[in-house]
Design an enzyme around this catalytic site. Structure first.
Site, short mmCIF file in Angstrom:
data_model
loop_
_atom_site.label_atom_id
_atom_site.label_comp_id
_atom_site.label_asym_id
_atom_site.label_seq_id
_atom_site.Cartn_x
_atom_site.Cartn_y
_atom_site.Cartn_z
N LYS A 107 -3.36 -2.68 -5.87
CA LYS A 107 -2.53 -3.78 -5.36
C LYS A 107 -1.65 -3.36 -4.19
CE LYS A 107 -2.39 -7.04 -9.16
NZ LYS A 107 -3.13 -6.37 -10.27
N GLU A 129 4.78 -13.90 -5.81
CA GLU A 129 4.65 -14.37 -7.19
C GLU A 129 4.12 -13.21 -8.01
OE1 GLU A 129 2.18 -14.50 -5.10
OE2 GLU A 129 0.63 -13.64 -6.37
N SER A 395 -9.79 0.49 -10.72
CA SER A 395 -8.75 -0.25 -9.99
C SER A 395 -7.32 0.18 -10.30
CB SER A 395 -8.91 -1.75 -10.25
OG SER A 395 -8.84 -2.04 -11.63
C1 LIG Z 1 -4.14 -6.98 -10.98
C2 LIG Z 1 -5.20 -6.03 -11.37
C3 LIG Z 1 -6.56 -6.40 -11.39
C4 LIG Z 1 -7.03 -7.80 -11.15
O1 LIG Z 1 -6.76 -8.29 -9.86
P1 LIG Z 1 -7.89 -8.45 -8.77
O2 LIG Z 1 -7.24 -9.24 -7.70
O3 LIG Z 1 -9.06 -9.16 -9.39
O4 LIG Z 1 -8.28 -7.09 -8.33
C5 LIG Z 1 -7.49 -5.44 -11.72
N1 LIG Z 1 -7.14 -4.17 -12.03
C6 LIG Z 1 -5.85 -3.78 -12.01
C7 LIG Z 1 -5.52 -2.37 -12.35
C8 LIG Z 1 -4.83 -4.68 -11.69
O5 LIG Z 1 -3.56 -4.29 -11.69
#
Ligand SMILES: *Cc1c(COP(=O)(O)O)cnc(C)c1O
Length: 419
Positions: A107, A129, A395
């Site tokens: 993010k 948000e 992610s």
């Molecule tokens: C917020 C988040 C997501 C989901 O958000 P996307 O916009 O679909 O990437 C996925 N993995 C993690 C670790 C997150 O913090």
């Protein structure tokens, strides 16, 4: 609403996707996307589009962004060979480590890029948000670094549920505004953030957290997150000896997935698979598998797939991972599904938990519960194929999920005792 395209139209949209020609001038990804917003918002969105055109790809902005991505975020993030999972799955598994980026997830790539853009555009404050608080923390950190005040709208229910992230935002100097209207969760927080922005669009900048919303946000967020896929692609060629046979990412709003997939769209031999939250089952309300089970509709300013009932009422979702718990999804994913370039599947809460534990034990890495869905999908894919190269978008890290994980452990322990 029904969307049907001829094979010729689909082939042309696939070509345009791969060639980087989308979105078009109206912000459309084929039939999806666009700008379905109140008249009061239109001038602010148009001004943002102009600002992006002028600054985003301009040399001095890119130089500043890249310096911050290197020095402050810690890019490039590692590509890790997953030795233990590879042995278990009979495949060569590689992990793109966004968990190692500053604040622990992808993010920050988007938050930093937009905070720098806000400054360029002369904004004096940022509004954002947040649902579970992860984007709020990233936005607060990026704004502190860039030196611009930040107000984060958060549903009152989420403020209660996610107290540690609220504290984190406060420590980072952000103001957290609790929203009691509507459902008092993410959807209401987005509405309030837009309202705030419209009241003073010259001084304020709205920093949106995923590849959703009215044009130009899905485009802007994709451009800022594509660094994930660009790095991963060249790291695969250098370290893994070739491109992956399949790449996996979890999909909430879709920002980490589009970031990983976009630079791989033209690699026809690489299967791209997005994994959504299958929750506790396939019924409406039991999951957040928007691309797998949703229907076309408009939410938060763009036309995409969403989870709604037969009267078009947007439905509550369920997922064990807060970051995937959203009834909409970015419009570019809706198109990539329609033209068949990306396949979307769901993994349940239990499959995600099991995959998370396997990753911990085999790799010494605690992934986020969101991320664990991608592992569950990859594991399923590998089951009937051997010797393939797999890339997983890791992610984020799972430290934030400890309360949920501890509760699941206690629950499973109780079940075992009862049996
Ligand atoms: C917020 C988040 C997501 C989901 O958000 P996307 O916009 O679909 O990437 C996925 N993995 C993690 C670790 C997150 O913090």
């Amino acid at each position: 609403m029904k969307i049907e395209l001829s094979e010729v139209q689909q082939a042309e949209l696939l070509r345009q996707s791969i060639a980087g020609e989308l979105p078009d001038e109206q912000g459309r990804f084929g039939p999806f996307g666009g700008r379905y917003a109140p008249e009061t918002l239109m001038p602010a969105l148009a001004r943002l589009s102009d600002g992006i055109r002028e600054h985003l790809h301009e040399h001095s902005f890119q130089a500043e962004l890249n310096a911050e991505l290197t020095q402050w975020v810690g890019r490039p993030t590692a590509l890790t060979f997953a030795r233990g999972l590879s042995a278990r799955w009979g495949a060569a598994v590689w992990l793109k480590r966004e968990d190692l980026a500053h604040t622990g997830a992808h993010k920050i790539n988007n938050a930093l890029g937009q905070a720098l853009l806000a400054k360029r555009l002369g904004a004096e404050r940022v509004v954002a948000e947040t649902g579970a608080g992860q984007h709020g923390v990233a936005a607060a950190a990026a704004c502190a670094r860039v030196g611009i005040p930040c107000a984060v709208y958060m549903g009152a229910v989420d403020v209660e549920r996610q107290a540690p992230n609220v504290d984190r935002m406060h420590q980072l100097g952000a103001e957290v505004i609790s929203v009691t209207a509507g459902d008092a969760t993410l959807r209401a927080a987005i509405d309030e953030a837009f309202r705030d922005w419209v009241s003073d669009p010259e001084r304020s900048y709205y920093l949106l957290g995923s590849a959703v919303g009215p044009h130009p946000y899905p485009y802007l967020v994709r451009e800022l997150q594509s660094i994930i896929g660009r790095e991963a692609r060249s790291q695969m060629l250098r370290l893994a000896g070739g491109l992956p046979n399949a790449a996996f990412a979890c999909v909430g709003g879709g920002s980490n997935a589009i970031g990983l997939f976009y630079p791989l769209l033209g690699d026809a031999d690489t299967e791209l698979i997005g994994i959504e939250a299958g929750g506790t089952g396939s019924g409406l309300g039991q999951n957040a598998a928007t691309l797998v089970t949703g229907t076309p509709g408009i939410l938060h300013g763009s036309l995409s797939l969403l989870l709604q009932d037969q009267d078009g009422q947007v439905r509550e979702t369920h997922s064990i991972s807060a970051g995937l718990d959203y009834s909409g999804v970015g419009p570019e994913h809706a198109l990539l599904k329609l033209v068949g370039r990306v396949r979307y599947e769901a993994a349940t809460d239990d499959e995600a938990l099991e995959a998370l534990r396997e990753c911990c034990a085999a790799e010494g890495i605690l992934p986020a519960l969101e991320t664990a869905h991608a592992f569950a999908g990859a594991r399923r894919w590998a089951a009937d194929k051997r010797g393939k190269r797999i890339l997983i978008g890791l992610s984020g890290r799972g430290d934030k999920d400890m309360p949920t994980l501890s509760a699941a452990l206690r629950r499973d322990g109780a079940k075992e005792q009862a049996a």
